[in-house]
Write an enzyme that holds these catalytic residues in place. Sequence first.
Site: not given
Length: 291
Positions: A53, A132, A212-214
């Site tokens: 990141y 990952h 990325s649950p949304l």
Amino acid sequence: MQLRTIGTRTVSAIGIGGMPMSIEGRPDPEQAVATIHAALDAGITFIDTADAYHLPSDGEPGHNERLVAKALASYGGDTSAVLVATKGGLQRPPGSGGGPWRRSGRPEYLKEAAKASARRLGVEAIGLYQFHRHDPEVPYADSVGALRDLLDEGVIELAGISNADIAQIGIAQEVLGGRLASVQNQFSPVFRSSRAELDHCAAHGIAFLPWSPLGGIGRNRDASTTFGAFQRIADERGVSPQQVTLAWELGLAPGVIPIPGASRPASIQDSALAADLVLTSAERAELDSSL
């Protein structure tokens, strides 16, 4: 804050994903630290990061890991219950721009990457270390074998995998001798391709961490779309559709711990409230039938 379990650790039912704070479009460092502090204030005790990141132009990995370490060190409250999870196995080398991230699953690389992550996080042992993404040039068992060795050496306390299918989950469980703590896959009402993996984890006592649950919900607000039912229930409850989405995910299995990404204090404060939002059976049925 509702609590859930990852391996031997108890954490908040909602976590925070650090990626938006360190890649393209990232906020200034002060806002990023304030976002992490807001998460801690809201009762969140699970932070997910990764050595990849960062911007390719940064020249070295670990921007978000260093940011998380800074935020924890500068927080005025007790952080002893906070579980920080990081990941290794992806790289963003200079010149890669916004293209595909390079996969690197060689055991020797993962072992050195984990030790470098521990140094950046300022810890003797990483709370949760996750592979990952599968490197097709390296047998999956060999990559996970590096996590087994890191566990045995005490470099990491818990081991997890990310972006994995059911077969890979089985390999990881075997290689780790039943010590697989978590699986982190993309999952949201719009992106449900990992539902089988979610159910598999629930059946085997493995935490499932939706990244990325949304994802996708902002593009699906019209009542005629998949997300329409989530918006209608949010309006009826007087809460955000994001809270309804996260509450729906929490209700899928006791081991589900969504990790919404955030770069503003207000967004993670709103997401944290989902841990206490209990949907009725009728609401859940409406949401399920809309998918």
